[in-house]
Scaffold this motif. Structure first.
Motif, PDB file in Angstrom:
ATOM      1  N   ASN A  10      13.067   0.721   1.410  1.00 54.29           N
ATOM      2  CA  ASN A  10      13.502   0.495   0.320  1.00 54.29           C
ATOM      3  C   ASN A  10      12.948  -0.779  -0.211  1.00 54.29           C
ATOM      4  N   ILE A  11      11.874   0.510  -0.181  1.00 50.62           N
ATOM      5  CA  ILE A  11       9.827  -1.130  -0.519  1.00 50.62           C
ATOM      6  C   ILE A  11      10.679  -1.243  -2.430  1.00 50.62           C
ATOM      7  N   VAL A  24      11.712   2.339  -2.079  1.00 48.82           N
ATOM      8  CA  VAL A  24      11.173   3.685  -1.737  1.00 48.82           C
ATOM      9  C   VAL A  24      11.522   3.856  -0.183  1.00 48.82           C
ATOM     10  N   ASN A  25      11.558   4.483   0.033  1.00 51.94           N
ATOM     11  CA  ASN A  25      11.392   5.558   1.627  1.00 51.94           C
ATOM     12  C   ASN A  25      10.683   6.212   1.757  1.00 51.94           C
ATOM     13  N   LEU A  26      10.936   6.200   3.048  1.00 52.77           N
ATOM     14  CA  LEU A  26       9.044   7.031   3.632  1.00 52.77           C
ATOM     15  C   LEU A  26       8.489   6.251   4.663  1.00 52.77           C
ATOM     16  N   ILE A  48       0.535   2.744  -1.221  1.00 55.47           N
ATOM     17  CA  ILE A  48      -0.706   2.439   0.674  1.00 55.47           C
ATOM     18  C   ILE A  48      -0.648   1.357   0.127  1.00 55.47           C
ATOM     19  N   LYS A  49      -1.067   0.411  -0.284  1.00 54.96           N
ATOM     20  CA  LYS A  49      -1.493  -1.400  -1.219  1.00 54.96           C
ATOM     21  C   LYS A  49      -0.096  -1.815   0.085  1.00 54.96           C
ATOM     22  N   VAL A  50       1.184  -1.755  -0.243  1.00 51.76           N
ATOM     23  CA  VAL A  50       2.114  -1.577   0.921  1.00 51.76           C
ATOM     24  C   VAL A  50       1.693  -1.763   1.722  1.00 51.76           C
ATOM     25  N   ALA A  51       1.626  -0.263   1.715  1.00 51.82           N
ATOM     26  CA  ALA A  51       1.502   0.533   3.737  1.00 51.82           C
ATOM     27  C   ALA A  51       0.982  -0.446   4.300  1.00 51.82           C
ATOM     28  N   SER A  52      -0.571  -0.965   3.746  1.00 53.78           N
ATOM     29  CA  SER A  52      -1.752  -1.760   4.109  1.00 53.78           C
ATOM     30  C   SER A  52      -1.972  -2.625   4.782  1.00 53.78           C
ATOM     31  N   GLY A  53      -0.647  -3.574   3.681  1.00 52.69           N
ATOM     32  CA  GLY A  53      -0.957  -4.581   4.250  1.00 52.69           C
ATOM     33  C   GLY A  53      -1.441  -5.520   2.938  1.00 52.69           C
ATOM     34  N   ILE A  54      -1.645  -5.258   2.089  1.00 53.24           N
ATOM     35  CA  ILE A  54      -2.499  -5.244   0.996  1.00 53.24           C
ATOM     36  C   ILE A  54      -1.504  -5.656   0.363  1.00 53.24           C
ATOM     37  N   SER A  58       8.322  -7.082  -2.704  1.00 51.66           N
ATOM     38  CA  SER A  58       9.135  -7.914  -3.010  1.00 51.66           C
ATOM     39  C   SER A  58      10.266  -8.142  -2.763  1.00 51.66           C
ATOM     40  N   ALA A  59      10.657  -6.969  -1.977  1.00 55.88           N
ATOM     41  CA  ALA A  59      11.917  -6.350  -1.193  1.00 55.88           C
ATOM     42  C   ALA A  59      11.787  -5.466  -0.080  1.00 55.88           C
ATOM     43  N   GLY A  60      12.190  -4.855   0.447  1.00 56.07           N
ATOM     44  CA  GLY A  60      12.003  -3.605   1.231  1.00 56.07           C
ATOM     45  C   GLY A  60      11.559  -4.521   3.053  1.00 56.07           C
ATOM     46  N   GLN A  61      11.623  -3.262   4.004  1.00 57.47           N
ATOM     47  CA  GLN A  61      10.922  -3.509   5.420  1.00 57.47           C
ATOM     48  C   GLN A  61       9.882  -2.477   5.527  1.00 57.47           C
TER      49      GLN A  61
END
Ligand code: ATP
Ligand code: MG
Length: 234
Positions: A10-11, A24-26, A48-54, A58-61
């Motif tokens: 739920n990003i 977004v769920n993946l 991709i930026k969220v998944a790589s920590g860049i 603002s919400a989600g895990q």
């Protein structure tokens, strides 16, 4: 089913006050290739930026191998085995192939070992070991960026537009290598414009449009109608 290597739950993500990912769920399993498809501006690179920590959501895990890694730095995620090849490849154009590989020795491997495995996988790079990376063809540069990524023993590779600006023949050659990498147990999340090429290699596919998941499922079951409606925005 075993614990996924990467899970986005739920990003939501924004640039300033503008939200571009709306929940977004993946999920990417071990040794699985997941294709992230969708039109320009859909939010693929942002994901991709969220998944790589860049980029911090603002919400989600963000879960890595079952552990909550939300808010972890890009460095911490890299140490956990997550390796990103950004849009534009991330190699050093003014260094030779060999010097670029030397930069990957920080991961603990000897240069000679990295060179050996790189040249076995990509024979073309052996002939070009003393060439400046920036003077190689786009496909060769992408081989080098994959080789550098693999030298860090990644658990999961995040690839943003592997095929950008490349001819179809070299793209399918690169995807054969991606399939080989996955067969060795490395998970791959790959953003791709050429849906057909990547769907031949991917296990799962996620179609993103306007910052939301429009469709997901087995790559072999993503239909032309789904792709057409995502890309045409209907
Ligand atoms: N640094 C930024 N600042 C502000 N807005 C941005 C930034 N980066 C991206 N955006 C916006 O966020 C939205 C999603 O962009 P993103 O780059 O994630 O799309 P994409 O799916 O990767 O597109 P493409 O296929 O063109 O690479 C777009 O509307 C874009 O303009
Ligand atoms: Mg992009």
């Amino acid at each position: 089913m075993s614990t996924p290597i990467l899970e986005l739950r739920n990003i939501r993500a924004s640039y300033g006050s503008i939200e571009v990912l709306h929940g977004v769920n993946l999920t990417v399993g071990r040794g699985e290739v997941v294709a992230l498809l969708g039109p320009n501006g859909a939010g693929k690179s942002t994901l991709i930026k969220v998944a790589s920590g860049i980029l911090r959501p603002s919400a989600g895990q963000l879960m890595i191998a079952g552990r909550d890694a939300t808010g972890a730095s890009a460095n911490a995620l890299a140490r956990a085995g997550l390796c990103t090849i950004p849009e534009g490849r991330g190699i050093f154009p003014n260094l030779t192939v060999r010097e670029n590989l030397l930069m990957a020795t920080y991961s603990g491997h000897k240069l000679s070992d990295i060179e050996q495995s790189t040249y076995a996988r990509f024979p073309r790079l052996a002939e070009r070991r003393s060439q400046l990376a920036g003077t190689m063809s786009g496909g060769e540069q992408q081989m080098l960026s994959l080789a550098r990524a693999l030298a860090t023993d990644p658990v999961i590779l995040l690839l943003d537009e592997l095929s950008m600006g490349l001819a179809p023949l070299i793209v399918s050659e690169l995807y054969q290598q991606v399939a080989a990498i996955a067969a060795e147990g490395v998970s791959v999340l790959v953003v791709e414009q050429f849906a057909r090429t990547v769907l031949g290699v991917a296990d799962q596919a996620v179609v993103l449009a306007h910052g939301k998941v429009q469709a997901f499922g087995k790559a072999s079951e993503i239909g032309e109608d789904v792709l057409a409606s995502a890309y045409l925005g209907s």
